[in-house]
Enzyme design. Structure first.
Site, PDB file in Angstrom:
ATOM      1  N   TYR A 142      19.067  28.177   8.712  1.00 49.23           N
ATOM      2  CA  TYR A 142      17.932  28.957   9.209  1.00 49.23           C
ATOM      3  C   TYR A 142      17.871  28.932  10.734  1.00 49.23           C
ATOM      4  O   TYR A 142      18.060  27.883  11.352  1.00 49.23           O
ATOM      5  CB  TYR A 142      16.619  28.372   8.684  1.00 49.23           C
ATOM      6  CG  TYR A 142      16.330  28.703   7.237  1.00 49.23           C
ATOM      7  CD1 TYR A 142      16.156  30.018   6.818  1.00 49.23           C
ATOM      8  CD2 TYR A 142      16.202  27.683   6.303  1.00 49.23           C
ATOM      9  CE1 TYR A 142      15.874  30.302   5.482  1.00 49.23           C
ATOM     10  CE2 TYR A 142      15.914  27.956   4.974  1.00 49.23           C
ATOM     11  CZ  TYR A 142      15.755  29.273   4.577  1.00 49.23           C
ATOM     12  OH  TYR A 142      15.474  29.552   3.271  1.00 49.23           O
TER      13      TYR A 142
ATOM     14  N   LYS B   8       0.841  -1.200   0.000  1.00 46.09           N
ATOM     15  CA  LYS B   8       0.000   0.000   0.000  1.00 46.09           C
ATOM     16  C   LYS B   8       0.878   1.253   0.000  1.00 46.09           C
ATOM     17  O   LYS B   8       2.088   1.161   0.257  1.00 46.09           O
ATOM     18  CB  LYS B   8      -0.909  -0.015   1.230  1.00 46.09           C
ATOM     19  CG  LYS B   8      -0.162   0.034   2.557  1.00 46.09           C
ATOM     20  CD  LYS B   8      -1.096  -0.239   3.733  1.00 46.09           C
ATOM     21  CE  LYS B   8      -0.342  -0.237   5.055  1.00 46.09           C
ATOM     22  NZ  LYS B   8      -1.173  -0.727   6.164  1.00 46.09           N
TER      23      LYS B   8
HETATM   24  C1  LIG Z   1      -0.399  -1.800   6.751  1.00 51.86           C
HETATM   25  C2  LIG Z   1      -0.942  -3.071   7.279  1.00 51.86           C
HETATM   26  C3  LIG Z   1      -0.103  -4.179   7.474  1.00 51.86           C
HETATM   27  C4  LIG Z   1       1.400  -4.091   7.327  1.00 51.86           C
HETATM   28  O1  LIG Z   1       1.950  -3.602   8.539  1.00 51.86           O
HETATM   29  P1  LIG Z   1       3.511  -3.525   8.760  1.00 51.86           P
HETATM   30  O2  LIG Z   1       3.657  -3.124  10.188  1.00 51.86           O
HETATM   31  O3  LIG Z   1       4.036  -2.520   7.808  1.00 51.86           O
HETATM   32  O4  LIG Z   1       4.049  -4.883   8.494  1.00 51.86           O
HETATM   33  C5  LIG Z   1      -0.680  -5.373   7.857  1.00 51.86           C
HETATM   34  N1  LIG Z   1      -2.022  -5.481   8.054  1.00 51.86           N
HETATM   35  C6  LIG Z   1      -2.848  -4.423   7.900  1.00 51.86           C
HETATM   36  C7  LIG Z   1      -4.303  -4.603   8.156  1.00 51.86           C
HETATM   37  C8  LIG Z   1      -2.336  -3.198   7.518  1.00 51.86           C
HETATM   38  O5  LIG Z   1      -3.162  -2.149   7.381  1.00 51.86           O
END
Ligand SMILES: *Cc1c(COP(=O)(O)O)cnc(C)c1O
Length: 357
Positions: free
Chosen positions: A253, A33
């Site tokens: 800055y 994702k």
């Molecule tokens: C994003 C997500 C994962 C992956 O989590 P990580 O900590 O990056 O391994 C797994 N399950 C769900 C439901 C998620 O939303």
């Protein structure tokens, strides 16, 4: 050409995916994702497709991008659908669908679908974000089982504190899950990266590794399996200006850093507009000319300053690693008071160069 770039090592990605499968003995959905946490979803999916049991994304828009690129493997929508008009597309593109709320169950029952869909029924075992209440779970499962629009059902839940190794919350959540699924015979999926690495006692038919695929550890402390991960992304740039300053001179800055001795400063073409965290303070590690050094002063939009005083062999044109194989993203994240997840997702503007495909 501006020298800022992100090198993406697809061989390391495959290594990390294999590690997730090996240590769990489970099937693994590679979580890609958010554009594979900034690594490029299509390229990462292509690199993993030959070995991956499937992929997981947040929404149908992300899934359709993968299908358009020719990815034919199973893809799970981690939040299911947002509106019922996505259901025909879920059928058409052969996507798997999380059901986390009763309204989604109602919509599936009321739809007229050309083919039944695979559903992952999510339980709220104690995180209290999405997922069905334990008292609704069995009835929801039975409704899905009785529904002609539904093919296979997988039972899932999600941990809120699996990254805290000494914390009992994951065991409590597991007990809630086990009670809710008693009498239901279906495959189960509970483990994200920290649970894959740190919670071997949690049963899994399917695991859902995200962060660990990219070679980064979700733990603040060192952890034995996390040591075996290989960093996938190296964010690097070059020194574009060097200056010698006497003691007492401000850098950048807000004069947040003032030289405390005669110093040699390197200016690097990298800034918060590239996704480098602006919150990173003086002392955040960088890697230059084969050794560790540190950030000095405030990060600007397009540039940042580093200490070259004790790196005499570094100079104009030296390559600087902001994170990667030598400086862990988790380390930079800790300095910037954030998490490696956000460090990766924030990446922008810099070109991504792939190797190992
Ligand atoms: C994003 C997500 C994962 C992956 O989590 P990580 O900590 O990056 O391994 C797994 N399950 C769900 C439901 C998620 O939303």
């Amino acid at each position: 050409m501006r020298p800022a770039r992100a090198l993406i090592d697809l061989q390391a990605l495959r290594h990390n995916y294999q590690l997730a499968r090996e240590v769990t003995g489970a099937k693994a959905l590679a979580v890609i994702k958010a554009d594979a946490y900034g690594h490029g979803a299509v390229r990462c999916a292509q690199a993993l497709e030959a070995q991956a049991d499937g992929f997981a994304v947040a929404c149908i828009e992300e899934a359709l991008e993968l299908r358009a690129a020719g990815i034919g493997a199973p893809i799970l929508l981690l939040e299911g659908f947002f509106t019922a008009d996505e259901l025909p597309l879920i059928v058409e593109h052969d996507l798997w669908c999380v059901v986390h709320s009763l309204w989604q169950l109602d919509d599936i029952e009321q739809a007229r679908l050309a083919k039944p869909i695979n559903v992952w029924l999510k339980l709220d075992s104690g995180m209290h974000r999405v997922g069905l209440h334990p008292s609704d779970y069995k009835a929801a499962y039975q409704r899905l089982q009785a529904c002609a629009n539904v093919a296979k059902i997988v039972l899932m839940s999600h941990f809120s504190r699996a990254d805290e190794l000494g914390c009992g919350r994951s065991d409590e959540q597991l007990a809630v899950f086990q009670a809710a699924r008693a009498e239901l015979s279906a495959e189960v999926s509970l483990r994200n990266s920290p649970a894959v690495l740190g919670w071997p006692q949690v049963p899994s038919d399917w695991v859902r590794p995200g962060l660990m695929l990219y070679g980064s550890t979700p733990f603040e402390e060192s952890q034995v399996l996390a040591e075996r991960l290989q960093a996938v992304m190296t964010l690097e740039s070059k020194v574009i200006c060097v200056r010698e300053l006497p003691v007492g001179e401000p850098v950048g800055y807000g004069a947040k850093f003032v030289t405390d001795r005669p110093m040699r400063i390197g200016v690097v073409a990298m800034g918060y507009a590239d996704g480098y965290p602006r919150q990173a303070p003086t002392g955040t590690p960088v890697w230059v000319a084969g050794q560790r050094s540190r950030l000095l002063g405030r990060v600007s939009m397009d540039m940042l300053c580093i200490d070259l005083t004790d790196v005499p062999h570094a100079g104009l044109g030296s390559t600087v690693e902001l994170w990667g194989k030598n400086i862990l993203a988790s380390e930079v994240a800790a300095h910037a008071e954030t998490i490696p997840y956000q460090i990766f997702c924030n990446l922008k503007r810099v070109p991504r160069l792939y190797s190992g495909s």
